[in-house]
Design an enzyme around this catalytic site. Structure first.
Site, mmCIF file in Angstrom:
data_model
loop_
_atom_site.group_PDB
_atom_site.id
_atom_site.type_symbol
_atom_site.label_atom_id
_atom_site.label_comp_id
_atom_site.label_asym_id
_atom_site.label_seq_id
_atom_site.Cartn_x
_atom_site.Cartn_y
_atom_site.Cartn_z
ATOM 1 N N GLY A 8 0.860 -1.193 0.000
ATOM 2 C CA GLY A 8 0.000 0.000 0.000
ATOM 3 C C GLY A 8 0.887 1.231 0.000
ATOM 4 N N ALA A 9 0.739 2.057 -1.030
ATOM 5 C CA ALA A 9 1.547 3.278 -1.120
ATOM 6 C C ALA A 9 0.660 4.503 -0.909
ATOM 7 C CB ALA A 9 2.256 3.345 -2.479
ATOM 8 N N GLY A 10 -0.409 4.314 -0.145
ATOM 9 C CA GLY A 10 -1.279 5.450 0.198
ATOM 10 C C GLY A 10 -0.646 6.243 1.325
ATOM 11 N N GLY A 13 0.802 3.857 4.166
ATOM 12 C CA GLY A 13 1.933 3.074 3.677
ATOM 13 C C GLY A 13 3.142 3.932 3.376
ATOM 14 N N ASP A 33 2.145 -1.434 -4.587
ATOM 15 C CA ASP A 33 0.757 -0.950 -4.701
ATOM 16 C C ASP A 33 0.226 -1.401 -6.058
ATOM 17 O OD1 ASP A 33 -0.831 1.572 -3.074
ATOM 18 O OD2 ASP A 33 -1.579 1.091 -5.091
ATOM 19 N N THR A 119 -4.439 -2.582 8.225
ATOM 20 C CA THR A 119 -5.683 -2.321 7.502
ATOM 21 C C THR A 119 -6.887 -2.575 8.416
ATOM 22 O OG1 THR A 119 -4.617 -3.069 5.462
ATOM 23 C CG2 THR A 119 -7.025 -2.913 5.430
ATOM 24 N N ASN A 120 -7.848 -1.662 8.375
ATOM 25 C CA ASN A 120 -9.073 -1.821 9.176
ATOM 26 C C ASN A 120 -10.149 -2.576 8.413
ATOM 27 O OD1 ASN A 120 -8.655 -0.582 11.747
ATOM 28 N ND2 ASN A 120 -8.416 1.356 10.650
ATOM 29 N N ARG A 151 -2.196 8.096 21.533
ATOM 30 C CA ARG A 151 -3.240 9.129 21.547
ATOM 31 C C ARG A 151 -3.618 9.496 22.976
ATOM 32 N NH1 ARG A 151 -6.600 6.695 16.409
ATOM 33 N NH2 ARG A 151 -5.577 8.016 14.864
ATOM 34 N N HIS A 175 -9.491 -2.300 18.839
ATOM 35 C CA HIS A 175 -9.372 -0.963 18.250
ATOM 36 C C HIS A 175 -10.789 -0.495 17.981
ATOM 37 C CE1 HIS A 175 -7.136 2.133 16.335
ATOM 38 N NE2 HIS A 175 -7.377 1.792 15.096
#
Ligand code: APR
Length: 311
Positions: A8-10, A13, A33, A119-120, A151, A175
């Protein structure tokens, strides 16, 4: 020769790749990707920053899983991010298809790697990757607890004015709504959480942590968080690659700890070569243990949804 692959290159990623490369901890980071040109362009841009920043790690951008062969660690970020108003569950079907295909390729080319899933919906995707690859469970884990704990730490610091680096806060469980913040493990510069805040303020901070991802999704409007998530994933990769044995909150396979088994759940675990080296069963209050068991039941129910969908 050490090698990490990020699928994943989003946003998630590519930021993870950037953090790993700049930390100069491996020889090569491969970014794969399905979009042609995207990983290649990002990789070239990152490699050109090496002389400025002074690191050697080389990034390879590719659409071909053959280039990922013999990776030591693989981070799976491929999939759609949550859109405003969309729950993690809405993502289940579409991301299950994507992650299944990715897991098959990874198992084919890097049969001995450790996989970190981000990944969700996280719990289901981690379970799915373990099933599809057939890897021993300690070699497949999910990233959630590191981020949620970070967080909570930030929110405590912001509210109290205490140096963020002098605060330790831990969240376990799942999560999302069944996240289990663990006030008894929090340390605010030597003080316990209830010495610093009243009960109402603590509940506010915990609630904000549970909704931490959604708060950012609502602000960004397109896409979800990636700076803190990629920092968390990179820290997990580092522990495995350098075999540090660092203890981190991660989504790990349960084998009886806290009376829970046969489920991926957020717990404190020792990470090093080979993945999860040990799930650390720490002393928790009765309420916290009950929260963990509740989260385990909820995750098992969600994992059962996987059997209902076609992926
Ligand atoms: N193989 C490889 N890459 C894929 C595949 C696939 N089969 N399918 C999709 N992708 C890529 C997309 O082309 C895109 O570049 O995954 C990338 C996802 O990037 P973004 O849309 O920017 O999403 P991001 O913010 O990175 O989040 C990825 O992490 O936090 C979770 O909920 C989030 O599940 C989401 C994931």
């Amino acid at each position: 020769m050490s090698k990490v692959t990020v699928v994943g290159a989003g946003k998630y990623g590519s930021t993870t790749v950037q953090r790993l490369a700049e930390a100069d901890m491996v020889d090569e980071v491969v970014m794969v990707d399905i979009v042609e040109g995207l990983p290649q362009g990002l990789a070239l841009d990152m490699n050109e920053s090496r002389p400025v920043l002074g690191y050697r790690t080389l990034v390879t951008g590719t659409n071909d899983y053959a280039d990922t062969a013999d990776s030591d660690v693989v981070v799976i970020t491929a999939g759609l991010p949550r859109k405003p108003g969309m729950s993690r569950m809405d993502l289940l079907e579409v991301n299950a298809k994507i992650v299944k295909g990715v897991a098959q390729e990874i198992a084919k080319y890097s049969p001995d790697c450790v996989i970190i899933v981000v990944t969700n919906p996280l719990d289901q995707m981690t379970t799915l990757v373990a099933e599809v690859t057939g890897f021993p469970k300690e070699r497949v884990m999910g990233q959630a607890g590191m981020l949620d704990s970070a967080r909570l730490t930030h929110f405590i610091s912001e509210k109290s004015g205490v140096d963020v680096l002098k605060i330790k806060a831990v969240t376990l469980g799942s999560h999302g709504p069944t996240m289990v913040p663990v006030p008894s493990l929090c340390d605010v510069d030597g003080k316990s959480l209830d010495e610093v805040f009243d009960a109402e303020t603590i509940e506010e901070l915990l609630d904000r942590t549970r909704g931490g991802g959604a708060e950012i999704v609502a602000l960004l409007k397109t896409g979800s968080a990636y700076y803190a998530p990629s920092a968390a994933a990179a820290a997990m990769v580092e522990a495995v690659i350098k075999d540090t044995g660092a203890e981190m909150p991660v989504c790990a396979w349960m084998t009886g700890q806290y009376g829970i088994d046969d489920v991926y759940l957020g717990v404190l675990a020792k990470l090093g070569a080979g993945g999860v080296q040990e799930v650390h069963e720490v002393a928790l209050t009765d309420t916290e243990v009950a929260g963990l068991r509740e989260a385990a039941v909820a995750v098992k129910a969600k994992v059962a949804d996987l059997a209902e969908i076609d992926y």
